[in-house]
Design a protein around this motif. Structure first.
Motif, PDB file in Angstrom:
ATOM      1  N   HIS A 117       0.856  -1.189   0.000  1.00  0.00           N
ATOM      2  CA  HIS A 117       0.000   0.000   0.000  1.00  0.00           C
ATOM      3  C   HIS A 117       0.897   1.245   0.000  1.00  0.00           C
ATOM      4  CE1 HIS A 117      -3.497   2.529   0.992  1.00  0.00           C
ATOM      5  NE2 HIS A 117      -2.645   3.198   1.771  1.00  0.00           N
ATOM      6  N   PRO A 118       1.010   1.944  -1.134  1.00  0.00           N
ATOM      7  CA  PRO A 118       1.812   3.181  -1.170  1.00  0.00           C
ATOM      8  C   PRO A 118       1.213   4.231  -0.237  1.00  0.00           C
ATOM      9  CG  PRO A 118       1.318   2.392  -3.390  1.00  0.00           C
ATOM     10  CD  PRO A 118       0.444   1.603  -2.447  1.00  0.00           C
ATOM     11  N   THR A 119       2.071   4.952   0.447  1.00  0.00           N
ATOM     12  CA  THR A 119       1.583   5.951   1.407  1.00  0.00           C
ATOM     13  C   THR A 119       1.637   7.371   0.865  1.00  0.00           C
ATOM     14  OG1 THR A 119       3.795   6.092   2.376  1.00  0.00           O
ATOM     15  CG2 THR A 119       2.239   4.542   3.390  1.00  0.00           C
ATOM     16  N   GLY A 120       2.494   7.613  -0.116  1.00  0.00           N
ATOM     17  CA  GLY A 120       2.598   8.960  -0.669  1.00  0.00           C
ATOM     18  C   GLY A 120       3.453   9.886   0.169  1.00  0.00           C
ATOM     19  N   GLN A 121       3.700   9.518   1.416  1.00  0.00           N
ATOM     20  CA  GLN A 121       4.550  10.300   2.300  1.00  0.00           C
ATOM     21  C   GLN A 121       5.069   9.372   3.399  1.00  0.00           C
ATOM     22  OE1 GLN A 121       1.892  13.251   3.874  1.00  0.00           O
ATOM     23  NE2 GLN A 121       0.855  11.816   5.246  1.00  0.00           N
ATOM     24  N   VAL A 122       6.040   9.861   4.148  1.00  0.00           N
ATOM     25  CA  VAL A 122       6.575   9.053   5.243  1.00  0.00           C
ATOM     26  C   VAL A 122       5.507   8.929   6.326  1.00  0.00           C
ATOM     27  CG1 VAL A 122       8.365   8.864   6.990  1.00  0.00           C
ATOM     28  CG2 VAL A 122       8.922   9.837   4.763  1.00  0.00           C
ATOM     29  N   PRO A 123       5.070   7.708   6.656  1.00  0.00           N
ATOM     30  CA  PRO A 123       3.992   7.560   7.640  1.00  0.00           C
ATOM     31  C   PRO A 123       4.492   7.717   9.070  1.00  0.00           C
ATOM     32  CG  PRO A 123       4.725   5.397   6.929  1.00  0.00           C
ATOM     33  CD  PRO A 123       5.495   6.400   6.111  1.00  0.00           C
ATOM     34  N   THR A 124       3.695   8.323   9.908  1.00  0.00           N
ATOM     35  CA  THR A 124       3.989   8.319  11.342  1.00  0.00           C
ATOM     36  C   THR A 124       3.735   6.909  11.870  1.00  0.00           C
ATOM     37  OG1 THR A 124       1.724   8.858  11.997  1.00  0.00           O
ATOM     38  CG2 THR A 124       3.218  10.715  11.512  1.00  0.00           C
ATOM     39  N   GLY A 125       4.142   6.670  13.106  1.00  0.00           N
ATOM     40  CA  GLY A 125       3.873   5.373  13.699  1.00  0.00           C
ATOM     41  C   GLY A 125       2.383   5.078  13.767  1.00  0.00           C
ATOM     42  N   ALA A 126       1.607   6.070  14.182  1.00  0.00           N
ATOM     43  CA  ALA A 126       0.151   5.882  14.280  1.00  0.00           C
ATOM     44  C   ALA A 126      -0.468   5.629  12.917  1.00  0.00           C
ATOM     45  CB  ALA A 126      -0.487   7.110  14.939  1.00  0.00           C
ATOM     46  N   GLU A 127      -0.001   6.332  11.904  1.00  0.00           N
ATOM     47  CA  GLU A 127      -0.519   6.124  10.553  1.00  0.00           C
ATOM     48  C   GLU A 127      -0.167   4.730  10.039  1.00  0.00           C
ATOM     49  OE1 GLU A 127      -0.353  10.786   8.997  1.00  0.00           O
ATOM     50  OE2 GLU A 127       1.348   9.414   8.655  1.00  0.00           O
ATOM     51  N   ALA A 128       1.057   4.285  10.319  1.00  0.00           N
ATOM     52  CA  ALA A 128       1.478   2.957   9.881  1.00  0.00           C
ATOM     53  C   ALA A 128       0.657   1.869  10.563  1.00  0.00           C
ATOM     54  CB  ALA A 128       2.968   2.750  10.166  1.00  0.00           C
ATOM     55  N   VAL A 129       0.352   2.064  11.848  1.00  0.00           N
ATOM     56  CA  VAL A 129      -0.501   1.108  12.563  1.00  0.00           C
ATOM     57  C   VAL A 129      -1.884   1.067  11.928  1.00  0.00           C
ATOM     58  CG1 VAL A 129      -1.735   0.704  14.732  1.00  0.00           C
ATOM     59  CG2 VAL A 129       0.708   1.191  14.765  1.00  0.00           C
ATOM     60  N   ALA A 130      -2.459   2.226  11.650  1.00  0.00           N
ATOM     61  CA  ALA A 130      -3.803   2.283  11.072  1.00  0.00           C
ATOM     62  C   ALA A 130      -3.851   1.634   9.694  1.00  0.00           C
ATOM     63  CB  ALA A 130      -4.272   3.735  10.993  1.00  0.00           C
ATOM     64  N   ILE A 131      -2.843   1.910   8.875  1.00  0.00           N
ATOM     65  CA  ILE A 131      -2.810   1.347   7.527  1.00  0.00           C
ATOM     66  C   ILE A 131      -2.618  -0.168   7.583  1.00  0.00           C
ATOM     67  CG2 ILE A 131      -1.494   1.263   5.379  1.00  0.00           C
ATOM     68  CD1 ILE A 131      -0.847   4.253   5.862  1.00  0.00           C
ATOM     69  N   ALA A 132      -1.654  -0.620   8.390  1.00  0.00           N
ATOM     70  CA  ALA A 132      -1.396  -2.056   8.497  1.00  0.00           C
ATOM     71  C   ALA A 132      -2.610  -2.798   9.040  1.00  0.00           C
ATOM     72  CB  ALA A 132      -0.178  -2.305   9.378  1.00  0.00           C
ATOM     73  N   SER A 133      -3.262  -2.204  10.042  1.00  0.00           N
ATOM     74  CA  SER A 133      -4.444  -2.828  10.639  1.00  0.00           C
ATOM     75  C   SER A 133      -5.571  -2.948   9.610  1.00  0.00           C
ATOM     76  CB  SER A 133      -4.916  -2.001  11.838  1.00  0.00           C
ATOM     77  OG  SER A 133      -6.087  -2.552  12.400  1.00  0.00           O
ATOM     78  N   ALA A 134      -5.762  -1.894   8.806  1.00  0.00           N
ATOM     79  CA  ALA A 134      -6.801  -1.926   7.775  1.00  0.00           C
ATOM     80  C   ALA A 134      -6.469  -2.969   6.704  1.00  0.00           C
ATOM     81  CB  ALA A 134      -6.945  -0.543   7.140  1.00  0.00           C
ATOM     82  N   MET A 135      -5.199  -3.079   6.354  1.00  0.00           N
ATOM     83  CA  MET A 135      -4.785  -4.072   5.358  1.00  0.00           C
ATOM     84  C   MET A 135      -5.020  -5.488   5.878  1.00  0.00           C
ATOM     85  SD  MET A 135      -1.255  -2.278   4.036  1.00  0.00           S
ATOM     86  CE  MET A 135      -0.896  -3.483   2.740  1.00  0.00           C
ATOM     87  N   ILE A 136      -4.717  -5.706   7.162  1.00  0.00           N
ATOM     88  CA  ILE A 136      -4.942  -7.021   7.762  1.00  0.00           C
ATOM     89  C   ILE A 136      -6.430  -7.341   7.811  1.00  0.00           C
ATOM     90  CG2 ILE A 136      -4.765  -8.303   9.939  1.00  0.00           C
ATOM     91  CD1 ILE A 136      -2.015  -6.856  10.314  1.00  0.00           C
ATOM     92  N   ASP A 137      -7.248  -6.334   8.117  1.00  0.00           N
ATOM     93  CA  ASP A 137      -8.707  -6.544   8.088  1.00  0.00           C
ATOM     94  C   ASP A 137      -9.157  -6.986   6.694  1.00  0.00           C
ATOM     95  OD1 ASP A 137      -9.214  -6.027  10.734  1.00  0.00           O
ATOM     96  OD2 ASP A 137      -9.685  -3.902  10.417  1.00  0.00           O
TER      97      ASP A 137
END
Length: 400
Positions: A117-137
């Motif tokens: 999942h491309p982020t378009g910018q350097v993700p913060t820790g919280a953003e990375a958690v949210a993205i990874a969690s959504a991908m796992i869902d």
């Protein structure tokens, strides 16, 4: 006469030995691939009936399956083949400066699925958690087919404290003391284990790739976040007291070089970089295959700027490999990412540059090779973290 206490201790000791033997057999099938019962008997030194009982228990635990062997001309009843159950899986996560990658990896070490999942910018820790969690869902329908999910392994491009998975420093992600493992566990409900990406990559190549069978190797990976390294010494990953060993990307290779983000001057990753290669090729970004093709085309066309940059980077990479060889005396150096692309362009040239500088005794058994696992390497390496507790102590499926 055996007292009740002695009987209790004997039972406990026998149970401990049984669990250790279960772990041994499971580990052999997990790391070595399908194995005949007869091969396991020979490799473990246990008798045939004991191995049969252990395999039977692992089948009941849902960790291995047995299949009939292929036909052979050998006399006698052929031995069943024991296979890691591919329905036992782990999740793998790799946060990077431009994307989050999530994978599903089977107990046999095969990547079932990999999503980026491309982020378009350097993700913060919280953003990375949210993205990874959504991908796992999004992967849960596929996970429903698994008999068990052991947990999540995370490959982080930075310094990770082994005890709790806190990312002490991931400079390219701009993370400092980020409790990424704990936050991802809270978001997903799975146990999470995190480690340095290059160290996990080194372990993956040792188990399933170019380093298979090697006891002493150095792995260097080059990517968008710089250069990381992992070191295997005597078959054991080198971690250091807190898990931060092997930061070869910050080895001094040019005392007249530029200042690195770490504060030092002339680090390997400031002199040898993917960004510089892309810039001279006129590209914004490229995966490893695209970079291979672009470099090969430029060299074939005789582009002097590209040839000069390749030679410059090979020279500084050779210094780093010389130092690594003199310090660790490995039998193998494995190069991944864009470092593998550089090696593929001129393997003989790089080997010659290292040989010119290294202590002859330290380098007499050295081979320099390209990593074999490609884009799967960090998924496999991270999954090993999630599989580790189960491999150490095979257990029944728990409710999830």
């Amino acid at each position: 006469m055996i007292t009740s206490n002695e009987r209790g201790r004997t039972g406990t000791n026998l149970d401990t030995i049984r669990r250790q033997n279960l772990a041994t057999v499971l580990g052999m099938v997990h790391r070595g691939g399908p194995a005949a019962r007869s091969s396991l008997t020979q490799a473990t030194g246990l008798n045939r009936s004991t191995v049969g009982a252990l395999v039977g228990e692992l089948v009941e635990l849902g960790l291995v399956t047995e299949r009939e062997p292929e036909t052979s001309n050998r006399v006698g009843r052929p031995s069943p083949v024991v296979v890691a159950d591919t329905r036992v899986v782990a999740l793998a996560v790799n946060p990077e400066i431009d994307a989050i990658t999530v994978g599903i990896v089977g107990l046999d070490g095969v990547v079932h699925r990999r999503v980026r999942h491309p982020t378009g910018q350097v993700p913060t820790g919280a953003e990375a958690v949210a993205i990874a969690s959504a991908m796992i869902d999004g992967l849960r329908p596929e996970l429903a087919a698994a008999t068990r999910v052991t947990g999540i392994g995370v490959a982080v491009p930075g310094l990770v404290r082994e005890s709790d998975g806190v990312v002490r420093l991931a400079p390219h992600l701009e993370w400092v003391d980020e409790p990424f493992a704990a936050e991802l566990a809270a978001a997903t409900g799975f146990p999470v284990h995190a480690g340095n990406d290059a160290r996990l990559g080194a372990n993956a190549e040792r188990l399933y790739g170019a380093g298979r069978g090697a006891t002493d190797l150095v792995y260097l990976n080059g990517g968008a976040s710089g250069i990381g390294a992992g070191v295997i010494v005597g078959g054991v990953p080198l971690t250091g007291v807190s898990g931060y060993a092997g930061e070869l990307g910050h080895m001094l290779v040019n005392s007249a070089g530029i200042r690195c983000h770490c504060g030092a001057v002339g680090c390997l990753e400031t002199e040898v970089s993917q960004r510089a290669l892309l810039r001279v090729l006129g590209l914004e970004e490229a995966d490893t295959d695209e970079l291979d093709r672009a470099l090969a085309a430029a060299v074939k066309a005789g582009d002097p700027a590209v040839s000069a940059e390749i030679e410059r980077q090979l020279g500084f990479l050779a210094i780093a490999l010389r130092n690594a060889t003199n310090v660790f005396n490995p039998q193998l150096i494995v190069l991944g990412g864009f470092l593998g692309s550089l090696h593929a362009l001129a393997p003989e040239r790089l080997a010659a540059l290292v040989a010119e500088q290294v202590l002859s005794a330290s380098g007499e058994h050295l081979a320099i090779v390209r990593a074999e696992l490609g884009s799967s390497i960090l998924m496999i390496g991270a999954a090993e973290l999630a599989f580790a507790p189960l491999l150490a102590s095979p257990s029944p499926v728990s409710a999830r």
